[in-house]
Design an enzyme around this catalytic site. Structure first.
Site, PDB file in Angstrom:
ATOM      1  N   ASP A  32       0.836  -1.206   0.000  1.00  0.00           N
ATOM      2  CA  ASP A  32       0.000   0.000   0.000  1.00  0.00           C
ATOM      3  C   ASP A  32       0.875   1.262   0.000  1.00  0.00           C
ATOM      4  O   ASP A  32       2.012   1.238   0.468  1.00  0.00           O
ATOM      5  CB  ASP A  32      -0.902  -0.042   1.246  1.00  0.00           C
ATOM      6  CG  ASP A  32      -2.073   0.916   1.147  1.00  0.00           C
ATOM      7  OD1 ASP A  32      -2.324   1.459   0.051  1.00  0.00           O
ATOM      8  OD2 ASP A  32      -2.743   1.126   2.173  1.00  0.00           O
ATOM      9  N   HIS A  49       2.959   3.435  -8.800  1.00  0.00           N
ATOM     10  CA  HIS A  49       2.807   2.010  -9.131  1.00  0.00           C
ATOM     11  C   HIS A  49       4.046   1.493  -9.855  1.00  0.00           C
ATOM     12  O   HIS A  49       4.494   0.371  -9.629  1.00  0.00           O
ATOM     13  CB  HIS A  49       1.561   1.795  -9.995  1.00  0.00           C
ATOM     14  CG  HIS A  49       0.271   2.152  -9.290  1.00  0.00           C
ATOM     15  ND1 HIS A  49       0.006   1.763  -7.998  1.00  0.00           N
ATOM     16  CD2 HIS A  49      -0.814   2.862  -9.702  1.00  0.00           C
ATOM     17  CE1 HIS A  49      -1.191   2.207  -7.639  1.00  0.00           C
ATOM     18  NE2 HIS A  49      -1.695   2.889  -8.646  1.00  0.00           N
ATOM     19  N   SER A  77      -6.969  -5.785  -6.470  1.00  0.00           N
ATOM     20  CA  SER A  77      -8.119  -6.423  -5.820  1.00  0.00           C
ATOM     21  C   SER A  77      -9.342  -6.356  -6.736  1.00  0.00           C
ATOM     22  O   SER A  77      -9.384  -5.547  -7.679  1.00  0.00           O
ATOM     23  CB  SER A  77      -8.430  -5.728  -4.496  1.00  0.00           C
ATOM     24  OG  SER A  77      -9.105  -4.520  -4.732  1.00  0.00           O
ATOM     25  N   LEU A 143      11.683 -20.135  -4.513  1.00  0.00           N
ATOM     26  CA  LEU A 143      10.577 -19.292  -4.034  1.00  0.00           C
ATOM     27  C   LEU A 143       9.377 -19.344  -4.985  1.00  0.00           C
ATOM     28  O   LEU A 143       9.555 -19.303  -6.200  1.00  0.00           O
ATOM     29  CB  LEU A 143      11.075 -17.839  -3.936  1.00  0.00           C
ATOM     30  CG  LEU A 143      10.024 -16.780  -3.616  1.00  0.00           C
ATOM     31  CD1 LEU A 143       9.741 -16.752  -2.108  1.00  0.00           C
ATOM     32  CD2 LEU A 143      10.462 -15.400  -4.077  1.00  0.00           C
TER      33      LEU A 143
HETATM   34  C1  FPP Z   1      -2.047   0.194  -3.356  1.00  0.00           C
HETATM   35  O1  FPP Z   1      -1.559   1.496  -3.264  1.00  0.00           O
HETATM   36  C2  FPP Z   1      -1.416  -0.476  -4.457  1.00  0.00           C
HETATM   37  C3  FPP Z   1      -2.059  -1.049  -5.510  1.00  0.00           C
HETATM   38  C4  FPP Z   1      -3.517  -1.060  -5.644  1.00  0.00           C
HETATM   39  C5  FPP Z   1      -1.305  -1.660  -6.617  1.00  0.00           C
HETATM   40  C6  FPP Z   1      -0.100  -2.407  -6.187  1.00  0.00           C
HETATM   41  C7  FPP Z   1       0.730  -2.693  -7.348  1.00  0.00           C
HETATM   42  C8  FPP Z   1       2.080  -2.654  -7.345  1.00  0.00           C
HETATM   43  C9  FPP Z   1       2.892  -2.366  -6.171  1.00  0.00           C
HETATM   44  C10 FPP Z   1       2.821  -2.993  -8.568  1.00  0.00           C
HETATM   45  C11 FPP Z   1       2.612  -4.441  -8.829  1.00  0.00           C
HETATM   46  C12 FPP Z   1       3.547  -4.975  -9.751  1.00  0.00           C
HETATM   47  C13 FPP Z   1       3.300  -6.031 -10.527  1.00  0.00           C
HETATM   48  C14 FPP Z   1       4.419  -6.673 -11.142  1.00  0.00           C
HETATM   49  C15 FPP Z   1       1.962  -6.560 -10.802  1.00  0.00           C
HETATM   50  P1  FPP Z   1      -2.545   2.712  -3.503  1.00  0.00           P
HETATM   51  O2  FPP Z   1      -2.547   3.032  -4.946  1.00  0.00           O
HETATM   52  O3  FPP Z   1      -3.887   2.392  -2.941  1.00  0.00           O
HETATM   53  O4  FPP Z   1      -1.835   3.827  -2.668  1.00  0.00           O
HETATM   54  P2  FPP Z   1      -2.536   4.980  -1.813  1.00  0.00           P
HETATM   55  O5  FPP Z   1      -3.333   4.282  -0.740  1.00  0.00           O
HETATM   56  O6  FPP Z   1      -1.391   5.750  -1.266  1.00  0.00           O
HETATM   57  O7  FPP Z   1      -3.403   5.784  -2.749  1.00  0.00           O
END
Ligand code: FPP
Length: 252
Positions: A32, A49, A77, A143
């Site tokens: 997050d 991201h 999600s 892994l």
């Molecule tokens: C939550 O942060 C994060 C997500 C919904 C996306 C997570 C994805 C990645 C870390 C990249 C994944 C990589 C691959 C290879 C699939 P948020 O956007 O809700 O952050 P905020 O709460 O600060 O707005």
């Protein structure tokens, strides 16, 4: 080798991993804070991201080196479809870029890719990238890098219940004969085991529909660090903290 380098915390005995104490076999992470990381830098959310994807590479290498068996990462999600279209499009392209650039190294490092979640409404390019990565790494025995992509835990439990009941009926059994094992084997984590440790970054203290069944006896570790800032030292700090927990599974 796995010495804590930077932070001090009163919970730590000596700031190092203990060779006597077990490491978690299965670590799950709610990654997050990408949006907040970007906002702080006056960047668009997608920049967070993108940086988050680089952190996935870094932490995968480190967890594998450390001997962790399964690393489950919450990448998207079933509720994330509610986000603006350009952000959803970007998040759906990230696995393509990630697997294109990283699968050769994963193979070299013996890392096996797994993806859990509902695949039917993934865009075709995402689905193809996912299926190819799974196929290309299926022989790897190190892994397991398990992405939760278009994953929602309540839906997963409902699907598992339906399948378990169907199986039960076919075997001529009654509903009250259903066991935890009957349900567990229909969960998307079948064969991976439950997480020993859940890490959530960025200071939120909630589960957000993630692995509700599987986290029943897991240890929880929350940190204020935003995911794009999460380092190997932060991961190590979580491992050391885990080693100092006393797990009783309801016993004494
Ligand atoms: C939550 O942060 C994060 C997500 C919904 C996306 C997570 C994805 C990645 C870390 C990249 C994944 C990589 C691959 C290879 C699939 P948020 O956007 O809700 O952050 P905020 O709460 O600060 O707005």
């Amino acid at each position: 080798m796995f010495k804590k380098l930077f932070r001090q915390n009163e919970n730590f005995i000596d700031g190092e991993l203990s060779p006597e104490l077990p490491l978690p076999k299965h670590v799950a992470i709610i990654m997050d804070g990408n949006g907040r990381w970007a906002k702080k830098r006056f960047l668009p959310r997608i920049a967070g991201h993108k940086e988050g994807m680089n952190v996935v590479k870094k932490i995968t290498r480190y967890a594998n080196e450390m001997g962790i068996e399964v690393l489950t990462l919450y990448a998207f999600s079933t509720e994330n479809w509610k986000r603006p279209t350009d952000e959803v499009d970007f998040l759906m392209k990230l696995p393509v870029e990630f697997f294109d650039t990283f699968v050769p190294e994963l193979i070299q490092e013996n890392v096996k890719v797994n993806v859990m979640g509902y695949r039917d409404n993934l865009p075709l390019h995402t689905l193809r990238a996912v299926e190819k990565a799974i196929e290309d790494t299926k022989h790897c025995t190190g892994l397991v890098l398990n992405f939760a992509l278009n994953y929602g835990s309540r839906a997963e439990i409902v699907t598992a219940m339906k399948e378990a009941i169907c199986e039960l009926e076919n075997a001529g059994k009654k509903a009250d004969e259903i066991t935890e094992t009957d349900i567990e084997k229909h969960l998307m984590t079948n064969g991976l085991g439950d997480p020993d440790l859940l890490i959530r970054t960025s200071g939120e203290l909630r589960l957000s529909n993630f692995m509700l069944w599987q986290l029943a006896y897991s240890e929880f570790y929350f940190t204020d660090v935003h995911w794009p800032d999460f380092t190997e030292e932060d991961f190590l700090e979580a491992m050391i903290d885990y080693q100092n927990r006393s797990r009783r599974f309801g016993g004494l």
